[in-house]
Design a protein around this motif. Structure first.
Motif: not given
Length: 291
Positions: A137, A80, A145-147
């Motif tokens: 997500e 992430y 936050y981006n997975i």
């Protein structure tokens, strides 16, 4: 201020792959991109903190039970990163993002794995990873936050279960090997029987041809002798040939270098019997050849 910043009075430098969170009078003001920045402390500006935008990795080990009551451990790797545009949410909303991610991974995995058997889990582990990715997500995106990726690295059943699975696999392979071995032996026996039958057939053909050749040769000799010597019958010629062959045989046995004693019946009656047997064989062969 963190490792990515060097302070010198009201001057600050933010390194690459980082984003700064600037506050004014204790409230969020703006995000500072990598580079050299001027902060006015008299106006209440200061750099509250830094966030790395590099991809981070978190390994989560989950123990759960499958549908067929097998306890397994799953090793899940989550990659992430912080979204630059939403870095303020990541900075202020979550105090410990790793614990938050781990909690959601536990929840999703323990909701999906008990619906699968152990074999289905091995076959559909990517489906479990996809379910975890979709849930993370949806939740972590609200916190900035981006997975990036989720990998189901390993599935580890209990040691006794692994041993039993290996034994089952070994037994199946031994059974299959026995079947193949039996088929191979069957083919070998069939081929050997066919070869023996063919050899016997060819041997019989050879013996028949040999006897036919002898018969033809004797017939030709008898006919030639009868035509060249007047007043002789076929029987007399046959007797003469048999006697000649008989004495040639005795001569060959006498000239043999081997020290072996061979007892041969000898007498005019015996020679006559041999002649009768050959004549009968000649007549039978001629009859069969005519048919």
């Amino acid at each position: 201020m963190g490792n990515g910043m060097m302070c010198c009075g009201v001057l600050g430098c933010i390194d690459q792959a980082s984003v700064g969170v600037v506050e004014k009078w204790g409230r969020f003001d703006r995000l500072a991109s990598p580079g050299f920045h001027f902060f006015n402390p008299l106006a209440g500006e200061w750099l509250a903190g830094l966030l790395s935008t590099r991809i981070s990795s978190l390994d989560v080990r989950i123990e759960t039970k499958t549908k067929d009551n097998v306890f397994v451990q799953l090793l899940c790797s989550i990659q992430y990163r912080v979204v630059k545009e939403n870095a303020d949410d990541a900075f202020y909303e979550l105090q410990n993002p790793k614990e938050q991610i781990q909690a959601y991974v536990f929840d999703v995995v323990r909701a999906h794995v008990p619906k699968m058997t152990l074999d289905e889990l091995f076959e559909q582990k990517n489906d479990v990873a996809k379910a975890v990715s979709e849930e993370l997500e949806k939740v972590m995106g609200a916190y900035g936050y981006n997975i990036e990726h989720i990998l189901m690295v390993d599935i580890i059943p209990d040691q006794s279960v692994r041993k039993a699975m290996n034994e089952i696999n070994a037994a199946q392979r031994l059974q299959l090997a026995s079947v193949y071995k039996g088929e191979a032996e069957k083919v070998l026996l069939v081929k050997r029987a066919e070869a023996e039958a063919e050899a016997k057939y060819l041997g019989g053909v050879g013996v028949a041809r040999q006897r036919q050749a002898i018969t033809d040769g004797l017939r030709e000799n008898i006919l030639n002798f009868s035509h060249k010597v007047e007043g002789t019958s076929a029987k007399e010629v046959m007797d003469l040939i048999m006697i000649t062959q008989y004495f040639d045989t005795i001569k060959d046995l006498g000239n043999s270098s081997k020290n072996t004693t061979v007892f041969i019946p000898h007498g005019p009656g015996h020679v006559r019997d041999i002649g009768d047997q050959i004549r009968n064989g000649l007549m039978e062969a001629s009859s069969a050849h005519t048919d």
